[in-house]
Design a protein around this motif. Structure first.
Motif, PDB file in Angstrom:
ATOM      1  N   LEU A 146       6.154  -1.453   8.490  1.00 51.61           N
ATOM      2  CA  LEU A 146       4.786  -2.328   8.438  1.00 51.61           C
ATOM      3  C   LEU A 146       4.620  -2.663   6.877  1.00 51.61           C
ATOM      4  CD1 LEU A 146       2.493  -0.474  10.690  1.00 51.61           C
ATOM      5  CD2 LEU A 146       3.597  -2.445  11.254  1.00 51.61           C
ATOM      6  N   GLY A 147       5.703  -2.692   6.066  1.00 50.75           N
ATOM      7  CA  GLY A 147       5.249  -3.248   5.037  1.00 50.75           C
ATOM      8  C   GLY A 147       4.762  -2.278   3.873  1.00 50.75           C
ATOM      9  N   THR A 148       4.616  -1.128   4.064  1.00 51.12           N
ATOM     10  CA  THR A 148       3.998  -0.024   3.059  1.00 51.12           C
ATOM     11  C   THR A 148       5.057   0.640   2.351  1.00 51.12           C
ATOM     12  OG1 THR A 148       3.886   1.877   4.492  1.00 51.12           O
ATOM     13  CG2 THR A 148       2.356   0.026   4.779  1.00 51.12           C
ATOM     14  N   PHE A 149       4.779   1.326   1.370  1.00 44.80           N
ATOM     15  CA  PHE A 149       5.460   2.379   0.569  1.00 44.80           C
ATOM     16  C   PHE A 149       5.117   3.811   1.162  1.00 44.80           C
ATOM     17  CE2 PHE A 149       6.606   5.633  -2.806  1.00 44.80           C
ATOM     18  CZ  PHE A 149       7.745   5.448  -2.714  1.00 44.80           C
ATOM     19  N   ALA A 150       5.828   4.461   2.208  1.00 45.76           N
ATOM     20  CA  ALA A 150       5.349   5.595   2.917  1.00 45.76           C
ATOM     21  C   ALA A 150       6.224   6.736   2.463  1.00 45.76           C
ATOM     22  CB  ALA A 150       5.097   5.297   4.543  1.00 45.76           C
ATOM     23  N   PRO A 152       1.008  -1.237  -0.131  1.00 46.94           N
ATOM     24  CA  PRO A 152      -0.028   0.007  -0.088  1.00 46.94           C
ATOM     25  C   PRO A 152       0.608   1.256  -0.081  1.00 46.94           C
ATOM     26  CG  PRO A 152      -0.678  -1.474   1.640  1.00 46.94           C
ATOM     27  CD  PRO A 152       0.818  -2.176   1.177  1.00 46.94           C
ATOM     28  N   ARG A 153       0.386   2.353  -0.775  1.00 46.33           N
ATOM     29  CA  ARG A 153       1.009   3.460  -0.780  1.00 46.33           C
ATOM     30  C   ARG A 153       0.491   4.474   0.330  1.00 46.33           C
ATOM     31  NH1 ARG A 153       1.654   8.072  -5.613  1.00 46.33           N
ATOM     32  NH2 ARG A 153       3.197   9.503  -4.611  1.00 46.33           N
ATOM     33  N   VAL A 154       1.341   4.824   1.206  1.00 41.73           N
ATOM     34  CA  VAL A 154       0.855   5.648   2.447  1.00 41.73           C
ATOM     35  C   VAL A 154       1.424   6.996   2.222  1.00 41.73           C
ATOM     36  CG1 VAL A 154       0.863   5.654   4.975  1.00 41.73           C
ATOM     37  CG2 VAL A 154       0.352   3.513   3.915  1.00 41.73           C
ATOM     38  N   MET A 155       0.607   7.993   2.676  1.00 41.64           N
ATOM     39  CA  MET A 155       0.940   9.251   2.802  1.00 41.64           C
ATOM     40  C   MET A 155       0.752   9.943   4.318  1.00 41.64           C
ATOM     41  SD  MET A 155       2.296  11.538   0.839  1.00 41.64           S
ATOM     42  CE  MET A 155       2.227  11.545  -0.935  1.00 41.64           C
TER      43      MET A 155
END
Length: 233
Positions: free
Chosen positions: A61-65, A34-37
């Motif tokens: 946690l395995g996101t693209f932040a 998931p892409r997180v901002m």
């Protein structure tokens, strides 16, 4: 609402709340990360540090932040700052000052982007002051102040385990705007609003729904509840 609204009562982005974030992230995980901002609008000091630490937490946690430092009304209306909010799977709003957040975002392009987030299968996660600010009203200085109304039927009282003994239900509900339900959320606890209208509790503490001055319901992890549907305008 097609998306998920995640309201954290406090002590967010810590080892004690990692399982909560893992659980709600699973709702929007697809084949890719998931892409997180992260948007630290409510933060009042060390804003870049807060944004960077929160970004690193979600990457773990395995996101693209990543983050956007939207901290002024000008930035809230600058395309390079808000446009990517329409492209991510989740937006994270950090703790700080609810009144500052409302003043910065009210009527802005960023506020509109946050509203659109809940119109698709994405998540808006807010903790502490940010959870207060996105509601229809927030408690500040002993009074109810108008919130952003992204969740217009809610008023969120975070850190509820610390404040509930000082504020009686009658005092809190006396001037709460009509059609708004007050929810108290303990630290290390979250409420996840699902598209079907159910609210799921997660974490170590409790969630109190103030039905009226004489009736409050308490919910714990793995329990769900519903609220009266907002009346159509």
């Amino acid at each position: 609402m097609r998306g998920y609204l995640v309201l954290n009562g406090g002590d967010a982005f810590s080892p004690r709340t990692k399982s909560i974030d893992h659980n709600w992230l699973s709702l929007i995980r697809r084949q890719s990360r998931p892409r997180v901002m992260v948007v630290p609008t409510a933060s009042v000091e060390k804003t870049r540090k807060v944004a960077d630490e929160t970004m690193r937490y979600f990457n773990y946690l395995g996101t693209f932040a990543e983050y956007r430092l939207i901290t002024t009304p000008l930035e809230a209306n600058t395309a390079t700052e808000y446009e990517d909010l329409d492209k991510v799977d989740a937006v994270i709003l950090t703790d700080g000052s609810p009144i500052d957040m409302v003043e910065i975002l009210r009527g802005s392009k960023t506020e509109a982007a946050l509203r659109r987030l809940l119109e698709r299968k994405a998540a808006l996660m807010a903790t502490g002051a940010s959870a207060m600010a996105i509601g229809g009203a927030f408690w500040f200085g002993g009074e109810w102040e108008p919130g952003l109304g992204i969740a217009p039927h809610l008023a969120v009282l975070p850190h509820h385990n610390l404040v509930q003994m000082r504020l009686s239900p009658a005092q809190l509900l006396a001037r709460l705007p009509e059609g708004v339900t007050l929810i108290g959320i303990d630290d290390t606890t979250a409420v996840i609003a699902h598209p079907d209208g159910t609210y799921h509790v997660d974490g170590a503490g409790e969630v109190m729904v103030y039905r009226d001055a004489d009736h409050q319901d308490v919910y714990r992890a793995k329990q769900t509840f519903t609220l009266a549907a907002p009346e159509a305008e």
